[in-house]
Scaffold this motif. Structure first.
Motif, PDB file in Angstrom:
ATOM      1  N   ALA A 126     -68.171  89.667 -36.527  1.00  0.00           N
ATOM      2  CA  ALA A 126     -69.325  89.877 -37.574  1.00  0.00           C
ATOM      3  C   ALA A 126     -70.976  89.194 -36.857  1.00  0.00           C
ATOM      4  CB  ALA A 126     -68.879  89.537 -39.227  1.00  0.00           C
ATOM      5  N   ARG A 127     -70.611  88.121 -36.139  1.00  0.00           N
ATOM      6  CA  ARG A 127     -71.804  87.715 -35.835  1.00  0.00           C
ATOM      7  C   ARG A 127     -71.220  86.698 -34.514  1.00  0.00           C
ATOM      8  NH1 ARG A 127     -75.954  85.102 -37.748  1.00  0.00           N
ATOM      9  NH2 ARG A 127     -75.681  85.788 -39.514  1.00  0.00           N
ATOM     10  N   ILE A 128     -71.706  86.383 -32.932  1.00  0.00           N
ATOM     11  CA  ILE A 128     -72.089  85.809 -32.041  1.00  0.00           C
ATOM     12  C   ILE A 128     -73.187  84.912 -31.517  1.00  0.00           C
ATOM     13  CG2 ILE A 128     -71.655  86.608 -28.820  1.00  0.00           C
ATOM     14  CD1 ILE A 128     -70.604  88.963 -30.353  1.00  0.00           C
ATOM     15  N   TRP A 129     -72.567  83.773 -31.355  1.00  0.00           N
ATOM     16  CA  TRP A 129     -73.324  82.528 -31.298  1.00  0.00           C
ATOM     17  C   TRP A 129     -73.643  82.307 -29.308  1.00  0.00           C
ATOM     18  CZ3 TRP A 129     -75.907  79.318 -35.114  1.00  0.00           C
ATOM     19  CH2 TRP A 129     -75.006  79.620 -36.258  1.00  0.00           C
ATOM     20  N   GLY A 130     -74.376  81.606 -29.059  1.00  0.00           N
ATOM     21  CA  GLY A 130     -75.324  81.494 -27.387  1.00  0.00           C
ATOM     22  C   GLY A 130     -76.217  80.461 -28.154  1.00  0.00           C
ATOM     23  N   GLY A 131     -75.173  79.175 -26.502  1.00  0.00           N
ATOM     24  CA  GLY A 131     -76.408  77.972 -27.414  1.00  0.00           C
ATOM     25  C   GLY A 131     -76.535  77.534 -26.080  1.00  0.00           C
ATOM     26  N   THR A 132     -77.459  77.050 -25.328  1.00  0.00           N
ATOM     27  CA  THR A 132     -78.273  76.350 -23.833  1.00  0.00           C
ATOM     28  C   THR A 132     -78.022  74.921 -23.949  1.00  0.00           C
ATOM     29  OG1 THR A 132     -78.926  77.414 -22.147  1.00  0.00           O
ATOM     30  CG2 THR A 132     -80.407  77.392 -24.352  1.00  0.00           C
ATOM     31  N   ASP A 133     -78.612  73.779 -23.154  1.00  0.00           N
ATOM     32  CA  ASP A 133     -79.249  73.381 -22.938  1.00  0.00           C
ATOM     33  C   ASP A 133     -80.171  73.751 -23.250  1.00  0.00           C
ATOM     34  OD1 ASP A 133     -80.435  71.018 -21.629  1.00  0.00           O
ATOM     35  OD2 ASP A 133     -78.519  70.450 -20.164  1.00  0.00           O
ATOM     36  N   LEU A 140     -82.000  81.090 -22.493  1.00  0.00           N
ATOM     37  CA  LEU A 140     -83.438  80.835 -23.295  1.00  0.00           C
ATOM     38  C   LEU A 140     -83.736  82.373 -23.505  1.00  0.00           C
ATOM     39  CD1 LEU A 140     -84.652  77.319 -23.952  1.00  0.00           C
ATOM     40  CD2 LEU A 140     -83.024  78.257 -25.561  1.00  0.00           C
ATOM     41  N   ARG A 141     -84.096  82.845 -22.082  1.00  0.00           N
ATOM     42  CA  ARG A 141     -85.159  84.226 -22.077  1.00  0.00           C
ATOM     43  C   ARG A 141     -83.718  84.870 -22.250  1.00  0.00           C
ATOM     44  NH1 ARG A 141     -89.009  82.016 -17.827  1.00  0.00           N
ATOM     45  NH2 ARG A 141     -86.973  82.544 -16.251  1.00  0.00           N
ATOM     46  N   GLY A 147     -81.940  89.874 -28.563  1.00  0.00           N
ATOM     47  CA  GLY A 147     -82.603  89.912 -29.987  1.00  0.00           C
ATOM     48  C   GLY A 147     -81.442  88.885 -29.903  1.00  0.00           C
ATOM     49  N   MET A 148     -80.821  87.505 -29.540  1.00  0.00           N
ATOM     50  CA  MET A 148     -80.293  87.122 -30.914  1.00  0.00           C
ATOM     51  C   MET A 148     -81.996  85.588 -31.387  1.00  0.00           C
ATOM     52  SD  MET A 148     -77.496  85.335 -28.264  1.00  0.00           S
ATOM     53  CE  MET A 148     -76.018  85.172 -29.427  1.00  0.00           C
ATOM     54  N   THR A 149     -81.629  84.894 -32.457  1.00  0.00           N
ATOM     55  CA  THR A 149     -82.558  85.039 -33.190  1.00  0.00           C
ATOM     56  C   THR A 149     -81.971  82.977 -33.031  1.00  0.00           C
ATOM     57  OG1 THR A 149     -81.896  86.340 -34.356  1.00  0.00           O
ATOM     58  CG2 THR A 149     -83.211  84.477 -35.381  1.00  0.00           C
ATOM     59  N   TYR A 150     -82.982  82.029 -33.027  1.00  0.00           N
ATOM     60  CA  TYR A 150     -82.728  80.787 -33.323  1.00  0.00           C
ATOM     61  C   TYR A 150     -81.933  80.461 -34.487  1.00  0.00           C
ATOM     62  CZ  TYR A 150     -83.571  75.774 -33.302  1.00  0.00           C
ATOM     63  OH  TYR A 150     -84.127  74.638 -34.546  1.00  0.00           O
ATOM     64  N   GLU A 151     -81.387  79.621 -34.224  1.00  0.00           N
ATOM     65  CA  GLU A 151     -80.863  79.363 -35.593  1.00  0.00           C
ATOM     66  C   GLU A 151     -80.807  77.783 -35.569  1.00  0.00           C
ATOM     67  OE1 GLU A 151     -78.998  81.377 -37.724  1.00  0.00           O
ATOM     68  OE2 GLU A 151     -78.755  83.043 -37.198  1.00  0.00           O
ATOM     69  N   LYS A 152     -80.405  77.044 -34.674  1.00  0.00           N
ATOM     70  CA  LYS A 152     -80.569  75.812 -34.868  1.00  0.00           C
ATOM     71  C   LYS A 152     -80.233  75.159 -33.693  1.00  0.00           C
ATOM     72  CE  LYS A 152     -75.026  75.707 -34.724  1.00  0.00           C
ATOM     73  NZ  LYS A 152     -73.780  75.116 -36.353  1.00  0.00           N
ATOM     74  N   THR A 153     -80.294  73.750 -33.861  1.00  0.00           N
ATOM     75  CA  THR A 153     -80.356  72.242 -32.743  1.00  0.00           C
ATOM     76  C   THR A 153     -79.471  71.757 -32.502  1.00  0.00           C
ATOM     77  OG1 THR A 153     -82.986  72.804 -31.936  1.00  0.00           O
ATOM     78  CG2 THR A 153     -81.692  71.140 -30.858  1.00  0.00           C
ATOM     79  N   VAL A 154     -78.634  71.445 -31.614  1.00  0.00           N
ATOM     80  CA  VAL A 154     -76.976  70.416 -30.960  1.00  0.00           C
ATOM     81  C   VAL A 154     -77.507  69.567 -30.490  1.00  0.00           C
ATOM     82  CG1 VAL A 154     -76.321  72.138 -33.054  1.00  0.00           C
ATOM     83  CG2 VAL A 154     -75.912  72.108 -29.998  1.00  0.00           C
ATOM     84  N   PRO A 162     -80.503  74.079 -27.618  1.00  0.00           N
ATOM     85  CA  PRO A 162     -80.930  75.539 -29.529  1.00  0.00           C
ATOM     86  C   PRO A 162     -79.518  76.034 -29.138  1.00  0.00           C
ATOM     87  CG  PRO A 162     -82.617  75.622 -27.234  1.00  0.00           C
ATOM     88  CD  PRO A 162     -81.811  73.909 -27.107  1.00  0.00           C
ATOM     89  N   TYR A 163     -79.243  76.441 -30.259  1.00  0.00           N
ATOM     90  CA  TYR A 163     -78.011  77.590 -30.562  1.00  0.00           C
ATOM     91  C   TYR A 163     -78.876  79.003 -31.439  1.00  0.00           C
ATOM     92  CZ  TYR A 163     -73.957  75.851 -28.648  1.00  0.00           C
ATOM     93  OH  TYR A 163     -72.925  75.358 -27.931  1.00  0.00           O
ATOM     94  N   TYR A 164     -78.682  80.252 -30.923  1.00  0.00           N
ATOM     95  CA  TYR A 164     -79.225  80.795 -30.907  1.00  0.00           C
ATOM     96  C   TYR A 164     -78.185  81.994 -31.661  1.00  0.00           C
ATOM     97  CZ  TYR A 164     -83.207  80.861 -28.720  1.00  0.00           C
ATOM     98  OH  TYR A 164     -84.812  79.810 -28.534  1.00  0.00           O
TER      99      TYR A 164
END
Length: 178
Positions: A126-133, A140-141, A147-154, A162-164
């Motif tokens: 249903a959903r896949i996440w992607g994060g990066t330093d 990030l690019r 087409g991922m959308t920013y969700e939160k910063t951890v 940031p996590y998308y």
């Protein structure tokens, strides 16, 4: 158990095997790779083997894990891409990395798009996440191109990351699932 072997126009994906441990370890301790992948730590060969074994177990249990990336005409592993569980409750995250010699060619985006398609079309996630330093502008690019959308910063060891995320429906609207 059938493990998908994904192919794109320029890449061949093969699930991690124990035969790949030394090559992956060498890739993951490269100073440019480990800067963002391992929080600049030089991991041991045993850690690389643990990652490969975890991927094998994940494929056996969930039909996803990590794939080694190669060009169609060469057996050299040039990177990796795949899905894994993270966080509580467990969610699925995409990971990817390309050897520095191949940066700037769009290979990470191509690989990640293929893995997203697999996750959404074959696994019906249903959903896949992607994060990066946060400092990894290139990664990030990639997330944004997917087409991922920013969700939160951890919080992360080297600063906030940031996590998308991307839903199957949004991926379908983009034409990603055929």
């Amino acid at each position: 158990m059938h493990i998908a072997q994904i192919e794109t126009a320029r890449l061949r994906f093969r699930p991690f095997t124990l035969d790949y441990v030394d090559v992956l370890h060498h890739l993951w301790i490269d100073p440019d790779m480990r800067r963002y992948l391992w929080d600049d730590k030089i991991i041991s060969r045993e850690t690389a083997e643990e990652v490969v074994r975890a991927s094998l177990a994940s494929f056996a249990a969930h039909r996803f894990g990590m794939w080694a990336l190669r060009f169609p005409t060469d057996d050299t592993i040039i990177g990796f891409c795949g899905l894994r569980f993270f966080d509580e409750p467990p969610q699925v995250e995409i990971l990817y990395g390309i050897a520095p010699a191949y940066w700037g060619q769009g290979l990470a985006t191509e690989a990640a798009h293929a893995v997203l398609r697999y996750g959404f079309a074959e696994l019906q996630l249903a959903r896949i996440w992607g994060g990066t330093d946060g400092l990894n502008v290139a990664s990030l690019r990639v997330l944004e191109k997917l087409g991922m959308t920013y969700e939160k910063t951890v919080p992360m060891p080297l600063g906030a990351g940031p996590y998308y995320s991307l839903t199957r429906e949004a991926f379908q609207r983009q034409g990603g699932v055929r």
